[in-house]
Design a protein around this motif. Structure first.
Motif, PDB file in Angstrom:
ATOM      1  N   ILE A  74      78.502  51.755  60.209  1.00  0.00           N
ATOM      2  CA  ILE A  74      78.522  50.576  61.080  1.00  0.00           C
ATOM      3  C   ILE A  74      79.965  50.082  61.195  1.00  0.00           C
ATOM      4  O   ILE A  74      80.580  49.730  60.191  1.00  0.00           O
ATOM      5  CB  ILE A  74      77.637  49.439  60.540  1.00  0.00           C
ATOM      6  N   LEU A 138      75.801  44.050  62.973  1.00  0.00           N
ATOM      7  CA  LEU A 138      76.498  43.588  61.783  1.00  0.00           C
ATOM      8  C   LEU A 138      77.755  42.803  62.154  1.00  0.00           C
ATOM      9  O   LEU A 138      78.068  41.786  61.535  1.00  0.00           O
ATOM     10  CB  LEU A 138      76.845  44.776  60.870  1.00  0.00           C
ATOM     11  N   ALA A 189      68.641  48.361  59.929  1.00  0.00           N
ATOM     12  CA  ALA A 189      69.517  49.447  59.479  1.00  0.00           C
ATOM     13  C   ALA A 189      68.719  50.505  58.728  1.00  0.00           C
ATOM     14  O   ALA A 189      68.915  51.707  58.935  1.00  0.00           O
ATOM     15  CB  ALA A 189      70.636  48.894  58.595  1.00  0.00           C
ATOM     16  N   LEU A 205      73.493  50.830  65.290  1.00  0.00           N
ATOM     17  CA  LEU A 205      73.119  49.422  65.433  1.00  0.00           C
ATOM     18  C   LEU A 205      73.777  48.798  66.662  1.00  0.00           C
ATOM     19  O   LEU A 205      73.825  47.582  66.792  1.00  0.00           O
ATOM     20  CB  LEU A 205      73.505  48.623  64.187  1.00  0.00           C
TER      21      LEU A 205
END
Lengths: 513, 497
Positions: A74, A138, A189, A205
């Protein structure tokens, strides 16, 4: 499909006000004119940077920058898409106006701790633009949490026992929302394969128009994730029953109520719902699992209840706060209806509500600074003393009620059309009823101000131009959005682009302008 | 390079001895020699860390050239490099910080404090570096004995509290030793690598299973895991700030390290999850401890006591992450070892600065301190936000990995416990932040406190505080680099199995 172009502009747009905050603190109260200059420089630079990216976004080239990995697979990545720039443009443009207004307000009331105030406001704007440009979940929550914490010192600005108590309530709501969001993202996730031997695929994501979450997940897991996000975004978006911090947070100085608690912070929650329904779950999955119906129900009830409660409030800012609660749910409802026109109306309402509501808050603040009146019942005849302010208030009020020629009409029109498209007559009724309620709780203030007389307010005596000029500008903005929706910063075109990326349906409501 | 594993504890042991002797001659010489030893060791451990970070092979060293089953082996692998770097980094900063703090809080006893602090570091690094189960016990006791001396140095209530610690510590160490003895009788070796090869065949043996239970239980007691935490609040409260700042961040973590080492590199995969549900037990005990520690922290009026209860909860995070028995949870636990060492070290050192400048240790008395000591309290704010888990501080990322691990293990109760504990720590740390930044000059709600005496915080104290505050941020932002360079290698046995 849009192309992505490498650009540092999104990062600079975020950082410029954080740097501004450092300069503000370093300058301090002793040289307040220089300090104020930093605010203006940061605000103008931020808006300029955001605006500079508009042409390329309109052309389908989304500026993008990947900085580093936040967690395996991520990235800390920024990407400017139509939804992001729509929110960023409105927030950063209104920050410039709010800054001038705040100079007038803070000096007019002789507020303490002004350095902290302006510095934290700048940090909040950094976080808000970060939320706009976050490319994945995130990165989003990173800025979302910073925004929660940075708003806290502004909420407790008054320093009274009551302010601290409200600050604690604010934190309980905001921190709970934040951890719920983090939990939801962790579940996403893992659903995307974070625990597998290969780990997360790159971009697993990333917000994707139409959603990226796999419909193969179990119903229980989908609902758990959705509820986590609902709490996470619902608190900031003031969806009942998660709203009660918002009216209390009006204890903050009015520029904060105007910019953060009518535009930046609360819209961050609403924007979260756009990202959730449009870019994470996707309209198909949200509809199929039944979450859209739940969301629409919560939003619909909020619209009606908040409007009804607003009518009972004599405190002007409290009345406006409940009005905000209601209007935020217009946007949530539009998103939850999933119909292209409803999403169009929702996206456009993010802008029009911002312009109209900030006008109203600016007016409330100007009245308070100039006459120390806080209550609706004290405003008899004040229109003679402050005609410009109260005229602007009137424009904002009719706009929120949905009268043509002001921006609110346009967004509400499409929301209504979307409700019809979605076959939800109930919500159409809710929208129309709420329009009436809006008129019922806002217009009497204008009538009172202009058509009743009071010995106190007989001669023309407006607030400082630092406050009146921003009021007039936001009022003109609200009108312009109503008569020429695409005239400023192509907000309408951007809204159409959002609809296309979320639903895959291109609509050219204004005849392809 | 090849001698780094053994040099680190040796240099420290020598430094302790020389420092004691030099201290008899001249107090400053005692400090100087100890400091030289600590800094030298920090250099050694960082050199080794760079070697491992760059992908270098683990360094093995057979003591006295007696090869392992017979001799004692020292191993500098990714896990050891990671732990030793944390211990020495925090240890060095505390060492720089300590003189002014001890001069105030334990005057006249510094001469004994320096060798004892170095001995603690020697014991802790030795535990991490040794490849021998019995030798680990020896280092554990070295660290423990030196720590008892240090903690009691404040005298009075501190000595009583430390005596309780000594009793419970002896039980923990004894349990571990019993386990080692069982293993030795079953397998005939004490070397960890050799043991790992022999145990898969013996894992059905009752003696080996009992050994596993005794060793983990003993280490859990040493780690102050709930319900064996009761000595900890008193000890941390009454110890001098510098001592608490050394013991709280690293000491308990090294016992956690030993559990992780046993789990990853000694006992066969599945041993703790299939035969005897030891990890599940560890997880539930940790989960209760997390809630217990967080709730009690809310009720505390003394700053150090609040931090101590918070530590009880935070240690549970580490236990919980290990208990998830998957790579994500283990990474979360290991990252939390680092993050908590930095955060708690920072917060204890801040407490010492405030005590030095104002004499205040009670939370209500922290009112308005932020105005007078903006830099110290700015660092405190970073530490507090990290404890709550606000990004981009380190605390956010340990929470993030633990949530991932719990979700991956489908341990929903533990998932909920992590969430609940974040909220609880938000309560007690934001309460502090509210107090600290209240300003009696402008806030109606702030009560007038006795004025903070004018003065400057010594550079030797504010420096380590500032470095730790920066480290808390850097450790958060750099977490992926740490994970991919070190921790992925540590948890490799789990990913394979």
């Amino acid at each position: 499909m849009p192309d992505f172009i490498q650009s540092w502009a999104p990062l600079l747009a975020i950082l410029v006000s954080a740097l501004g905050a450092v300069a503000i603190v370093a300058t301090g109260e002793k040289r307040r004119n220089l300090r104020e200059t930093w605010t203006i420089i940061a605000a103008v630079a931020k808006f300029g940077l955001v605006l500079s990216m508009l042409p390329s976004v309109l052309a389908g080239n989304y500026p993008e920058v990947k900085l580093m990995q936040l967690s395996p697979g991520i990235e800390l990545a920024l990407r400017v898409d139509p939804a992001g720039i729509l929110f960023a443009l409105s927030a950063s443009f209104l920050w410039i106006l709010t800054s001038f207004y705040a100079f007038g307000y803070m000096r007019g009331t002789n507020e303490k701790k002004q350095t902290r105030f302006f510095a934290m406001l700048a940090v909040c704007l950094s976080a808000t633009i970060g939320i706009c440009f976050s490319a994945n979940l995130l990165t989003f929550v990173l800025f979302y949490e910073i925004l929660s914490v940075a708003t806290y010192p502004l909420v407790i600005h008054a320093g009274s026992e009551k302010a601290y108590r409200i600050g604690r309530q604010y934190l309980v709501y905001a921190i709970t929302a934040g951890i719920a969001l983090v939990a939801g993202i962790a579940l996403v996730a893992v659903a995307q394969g974070a625990g597998s031997a290969e780990g997360l695929a790159a971009g697993a994501l990333d917000f994707t128009g139409g959603g990226f979450l796999s419909p193969d997940l179990s119903m229980g897991m989908l609902w758990t994730i959705f509820i986590c996000f609902f709490i996470g975004f619902g608190v900031k978006a003031g969806v009942m029953p998660l709203h009660s911090w918002l009216p209390n947070a009006m204890i903050a100085p009015t520029p904060v109520s105007a910019l953060l608690h009518a535009v930046a912070v609360v819209k961050a929650g609403v924007f979260g719902f756009v990202r959730l329904v449009g870019y994470t779950f996707g309209p198909d999955l949200t509809g199929a699992m039944g979450a859209a119906a739940m969301l629409a129900a919560f939003a619909g009830v909020t619209i009606l209840l908040a409007s009804a409660i607003a009518m009972t409030k004599d405190d002007l800012k409290a009345r406006l706060a409940y009005s905000t609660v209601g209007h935020l749910s217009y946007i949530v409802l539009g998103v939850a209806l999933l119909a292209p026109h409803a999403i169009l109306g929702a996206a456009f309402h993010m802008v029009t509500h911002a312009a109209m509501k900030i006008t109203l808050f600016f007016c409330a603040g100007a009245i308070y600074v100039h006459t120390h009146k806080k209550k609706v019942s004290q405003l008899d005849g004040i229109g003679r003393q402050m005609p410009l302010t109260l005229f602007a208030f009137g424009v904002g009020a009719v706009g929120l009620a949905g009268v043509p020629l002001v921006g609110g009409f346009v967004s509400k029109w499409y929301l209504a059309q979307g409700a019809i498209d979605a076959g939800s007559v109930v919500f159409l009724v809710f929208l129309l009823l709420s329009g009436l309620l809006n008129a019922a709780y806002l217009l009497p203030i204008v009538v009172r101000a202009f058509f009743r007389s009071s010995p106190e307010h007989t001669r023309f005596d407006e607030a400082s131009p630092l406050m009146v000029v921003p009021i007039v500008v936001t009022m003109l903005l609200a009108i312009l959005l109503g008569v020429w929706p695409d005239g400023i910063f192509r907000f309408f075109t951007l809204s159409e682009m959002i609809v296309e990326s979320v639903t895959g349906t291109a609509i050219t409501a204004l005849g392809g302008s | 390079m090849s001698q780094i594993p053994v040099l680190i504890p040796t240099v420290l042991l020598l430094a302790a001895l020389i420092s004691l002797l030099a201290g008899l001659v001249n107090r400053r010489a005692g400090y100087a020699t100890a400091l030289i030893g600590v800094v030298l060791t920090l250099g050694l451990s960082l050199t080794g860390l760079v070697h491992i970070w760059m992908g270098g092979e683990p360094i093995r060293y057979a003591l006295g050239n007696w090869l392992p089953p017979i001799g004692i082996e020292f191993v500098f692998d990714a896990l050891a490099a990671y732990m030793v770097a944390i211990i020495m980094f925090v240890g060095t900063l505390v060492f720089i910080y300590a003189p002014r703090s001890l001069a105030l809080e334990a005057p006249g006893k510094e001469g004994l404090a320096w060798p004892a602090m170095v001995l603690v570091l020697a014991g802790l690094t030795g535990m991490c570096l040794t490849g021998d189960l019995f030798n680990l016990y020896v280092f554990l006791e070295i660290a423990a004995l030196a720590a008892y001396a240090l903690l009691a140095i404040g005298g009075g209530a501190g000595a009583v509290a430390t005596f309780r610690y000594l009793l419970i510590g002896a039980v923990g160490g004894g349990f571990y030793l019993i386990g080692v003895a069982f293993l030795y009788f079953s397998a005939g070796t004490l070397n960890m690598a050799e043991m790992a090869m022999l145990l898969p065949e013996l894992s059905q043996s009752r003696a080996v299973q009992a050994a596993g239970v005794f060793m983990v239980a003993g280490l859990a007691i040493k780690m102050a895991l709930f319900p064996f935490h009761f000595w900890l609040p008193d000890v941390y409260t009454h110890a001098p700030s510098a001592v608490a700042g050394l013991i709280a961040p690293v000491m308990t973590k090294v016992s956690a390290y030993a559990i992780i080492r046993l789990f990853l590199d000694v006992f066969p995969p599945g041993f703790f999850t299939e035969g005897i549900p030891l990890l599940a037990a560890l997880g539930w005990v940790s989960a209760v401890g997390i809630l217990y520690g967080s709730i009690l922290a809310i009720g505390q009026q003394d700053y150090r006591r609040m931090l101590a209860y918070s530590s009880v909860g935070q240690l549970g995070y580490i236990g919980l992450g290990v208990a998830m028995a998957n790579p994500l949870g283990m990474i979360g636990a290991l990252l939390h070892v680092l993050n908590h060492a930095f955060m708690k070290g920072l917060l204890f050192l801040v407490g010492g600065v405030v005590r030095l400048r104002t004499g205040r240790t009670r939370i209500p008395d922290f009112q308005g301190v932020g105005r007078k000591m903006p830099w110290t309290m700015g660092a405190f704010t970073i530490g507090a936000l990290a404890m709550v888990g606000i990004p981009p501080t380190a605390g956010f990322f340990s929470k993030w990995y633990l949530l991932l691990g719990a979700a991956d293990a489908q341990a929903w109760t533990w998932f909920a416990v992590i969430i609940a504990s974040s909220l609880l720590s938000a309560i007690y740390f934001f309460r502090m932040l509210e107090m600290v930044w209240r300003n009696p000059e402008t806030d109606a709600a702030a009560q007038e406190m006795a004025p903070v005496p004018e003065g400057q915080t010594p550079v030797s104290m504010i420096g380590p505080v500032a470095i730790l505050a920066v480290a808390v941020m850097v450790a958060g932002i750099m977490n992926v680099a740490i994970v991919s360079a070190l921790l992925d290698r540590v948890v490799a046995p789990m990913a394979g199995g």
